[in-house]
Write a protein that holds these residues in place. Structure first.
Motif, mmCIF file in Angstrom:
data_model
loop_
_atom_site.group_PDB
_atom_site.id
_atom_site.type_symbol
_atom_site.label_atom_id
_atom_site.label_comp_id
_atom_site.label_asym_id
_atom_site.label_seq_id
_atom_site.Cartn_x
_atom_site.Cartn_y
_atom_site.Cartn_z
ATOM 1 N N ASP A 231 1.868 1.384 -1.981
ATOM 2 C CA ASP A 231 3.064 1.805 -1.262
ATOM 3 C C ASP A 231 4.271 1.193 -1.966
ATOM 4 O O ASP A 231 4.510 -0.009 -1.875
ATOM 5 N N GLU A 233 7.289 1.093 -1.407
ATOM 6 C CA GLU A 233 8.300 0.427 -0.587
ATOM 7 C C GLU A 233 7.961 -1.049 -0.381
ATOM 8 O O GLU A 233 8.816 -1.845 -0.006
ATOM 9 N N ARG A 234 6.714 -1.417 -0.641
ATOM 10 C CA ARG A 234 6.256 -2.791 -0.423
ATOM 11 C C ARG A 234 5.706 -3.447 -1.689
ATOM 12 O O ARG A 234 5.712 -4.670 -1.811
#
Length: 266
Positions: A231, A233-234
């Motif tokens: 992911d 975003e992380r």
């Protein structure tokens, strides 16, 4: 010819560097260490325990001299014991550590914010596909069983054809939550340094095992993250290495590389 300047010619790099610079009025040793953030392992996935790592016969000097980029691989699969040794020496947990889960690299605050994912084409005992290394248990979980076509891997790594010949591609990624909460934006610098430490361990272990590797900074970030189950975003991919059984001895690879550069090997 106009002189190159960091600020004018590479604005994005300069902006990042200055934004993470420290001086008298913004310097600190960092905030409190965050709570331990677990890795992204999933106990429900198919699991392959790795055998005990082998003891390398090569000396450090031999491994350093044997560390040369390999761009010709054989089709032989990487033995599982060799892969186990690579991962243990690269980012494994010290089995004798009673409390701290020490690793064989230095890490800002001892937070170990990196993850290791393997894109497997040919390794004994492993299905082709995407595997995630779990250091605390020294094993691999299967994220995705899938054949990895050579044309696709060549595309993913921006036209580097030798990548698709390797048995395994190691993907090092950075989980921001583990260190940015303590060190702020400076923590990203620490992650880049740590990725270099980890990669050099992999390189030297590969040389000691008689394997070949070539490190990779060129890849399509989002596509690689999607394949690796990351992911973005992380967690973000930082650095990769194609690892396999070399098609030439290290000395021959050094000579071939020198010829490509038009220089005599030292």
């Amino acid at each position: 010819m106009r002189d190159f300047t960091f600020a004018a010619d590479t604005l994005a790099a300069w902006t990042y560097h200055r934004a993470t610079a420290r001086w008298l009025f913004n310097a600190s040793s960092g905030g409190e260490s965050p709570p331990v953030v677990p890795g992204r392992e999933d106990g429900a996935l198919p699991w392959t325990p790795l055998p005990a790592p082998a003891t390398l016969d090569a000396t450090l000097g031999q491994a350093v001299r044997g560390r040369v980029s390999c761009r010709r691989f054989r089709t032989d699969p990487i033995p599982l014991e060799a892969l186990s040794t690579l991962l243990a020496l690269g980012y494994g947990v010290d089995g004798g550590a009673a409390v701290m889960q020490d690793r064989p690299v230095s890490s800002g605050g001892g937070l170990y914010p990196l993850e290791v994912t393997l894109l497997v084409r040919a390794a004994t005992g492993l299905a082709p596909g995407v595997h995630h290394y779990v250091p605390a248990a020294h094993g691999l979980e299967l994220l995705r069983a899938v054949e990895l076509p050579r044309a696709f891997l060549t595309y993913l790594f921006m036209g580097q054809p030798w990548v698709a010949e390797a048995g395994v591609i190691a993907v090092l990624s950075f989980v921001g939550e583990r260190s940015l909460t303590k060190y702020g934006d400076r923590g990203y610098r620490y992650a880049l340094l740590e990725a270099g430490h980890l990669m050099q361990n992999l390189n030297l272990a590969a040389a000691g095992l008689g394997l070949g590797c070539v490190n990779l900074g060129g890849f399509y970030d989002d596509e690689l993250a999607t394949l690796a189950g990351i992911d973005v975003e992380r967690e973000v991919p930082l650095y990769c290495s194609a690892i396999g059984v070399p098609d030439a001895e290290a000395s021959d690879r050094m000579a071939m590389r020198a010829l490509e550069r038009g220089t005599a090997p030292s």
